[in-house]
Write a protein that holds these residues in place. Structure first.
Motif, PDB file in Angstrom:
ATOM      1  N   LYS A   1      28.226  40.185  39.662  1.00 16.50           N
ATOM      2  CA  LYS A   1      28.662  38.839  39.297  1.00 16.50           C
ATOM      3  C   LYS A   1      30.097  38.763  38.783  1.00 16.50           C
ATOM      4  O   LYS A   1      30.790  37.798  39.064  1.00 16.50           O
ATOM      5  CB  LYS A   1      27.690  38.180  38.327  1.00 16.50           C
ATOM      6  N   TYR A   2      30.559  39.764  38.048  1.00 16.29           N
ATOM      7  CA  TYR A   2      31.953  39.797  37.612  1.00 16.29           C
ATOM      8  C   TYR A   2      32.777  40.704  38.517  1.00 16.29           C
ATOM      9  O   TYR A   2      33.892  40.389  38.894  1.00 16.29           O
ATOM     10  CB  TYR A   2      32.096  40.344  36.185  1.00 16.29           C
ATOM     11  N   VAL A   3      32.218  41.842  38.813  1.00 10.97           N
ATOM     12  CA  VAL A   3      32.954  42.888  39.515  1.00 10.97           C
ATOM     13  C   VAL A   3      33.459  42.430  40.880  1.00 10.97           C
ATOM     14  O   VAL A   3      34.599  42.695  41.238  1.00 10.97           O
ATOM     15  CB  VAL A   3      32.087  44.161  39.649  1.00 10.97           C
ATOM     16  N   ASP A   4      32.629  41.718  41.635  1.00  8.34           N
ATOM     17  CA  ASP A   4      33.054  41.296  42.960  1.00  8.34           C
ATOM     18  C   ASP A   4      34.245  40.339  42.894  1.00  8.34           C
ATOM     19  O   ASP A   4      35.203  40.471  43.645  1.00  8.34           O
ATOM     20  CB  ASP A   4      31.897  40.649  43.722  1.00  8.34           C
ATOM     21  N   VAL A   5      34.184  39.399  41.976  1.00 10.48           N
ATOM     22  CA  VAL A   5      35.285  38.437  41.829  1.00 10.48           C
ATOM     23  C   VAL A   5      36.547  39.149  41.356  1.00 10.48           C
ATOM     24  O   VAL A   5      37.616  38.999  41.945  1.00 10.48           O
ATOM     25  CB  VAL A   5      34.910  37.310  40.841  1.00 10.48           C
ATOM     26  N   LEU A   6      36.429  39.939  40.303  1.00 12.10           N
ATOM     27  CA  LEU A   6      37.601  40.587  39.720  1.00 12.10           C
ATOM     28  C   LEU A   6      38.181  41.660  40.644  1.00 12.10           C
ATOM     29  O   LEU A   6      39.400  41.794  40.746  1.00 12.10           O
ATOM     30  CB  LEU A   6      37.245  41.181  38.355  1.00 12.10           C
ATOM     31  N   SER A   7      37.337  42.405  41.342  1.00  9.28           N
ATOM     32  CA  SER A   7      37.833  43.417  42.285  1.00  9.28           C
ATOM     33  C   SER A   7      38.587  42.762  43.431  1.00  9.28           C
ATOM     34  O   SER A   7      39.568  43.318  43.932  1.00  9.28           O
ATOM     35  CB  SER A   7      36.681  44.256  42.838  1.00  9.28           C
TER      36      SER A   7
END
Length: 118
Positions: free
Chosen positions: A47-53
């Motif tokens: 949920k965070y990692v995909d957006v931030l990556s």
């Protein structure tokens, strides 16, 4: 706060992703060429990692010692590092083990004696 609390982050909805993506892009625009971004949260879910990556690419890193730890354990580990004035080892999120075995329980912090007047 109430409006913030009504947004479900678990489903990855646009109401969650859109502002996170906008803020990440704003932050990325202000970074220098050699700057890194350190994520101090969980990388277990996308949920965070995909957006931030997607925004920061290989510049986004996290403490390797966070793998397998829950929220409180990550916070406890950070507190112990600050107290001991030691740094954690940061590794790229890309290609990292995102879930792992639970590490051993952290040792208790020493009690601090508070003097009168503190």
């Amino acid at each position: 706060m109430r409006r913030f609390a009504r947004v479900d982050i678990a489903d990855g909805s646009a109401r969650f992703r859109r502002p996170l993506l906008a803020d990440a892009r704003t932050l990325a625009a202000g970074l220098g060429a050699d700057d890194e971004v350190i994520l101090l949260g969980s990388i277990a879910s996308p949920k965070y990692v995909d957006v931030l990556s997607g925004v920061f690419g290989p510049r986004i890193k996290f403490p390797a010692a966070f793998v397998g730890r829950g929220d409180m354990s990550r916070g406890g580990l950070l507190l112990r590092c600050v107290t001991a004035r030691t740094a954690l080892d940061y590794v790229p999120v890309a290609g990292a083990t995102r879930r792992g075995a639970r590490p051993p329980k952290l040792p208790p912090l020493p009690r601090r004696v508070v003097q009168a007047g503190e």
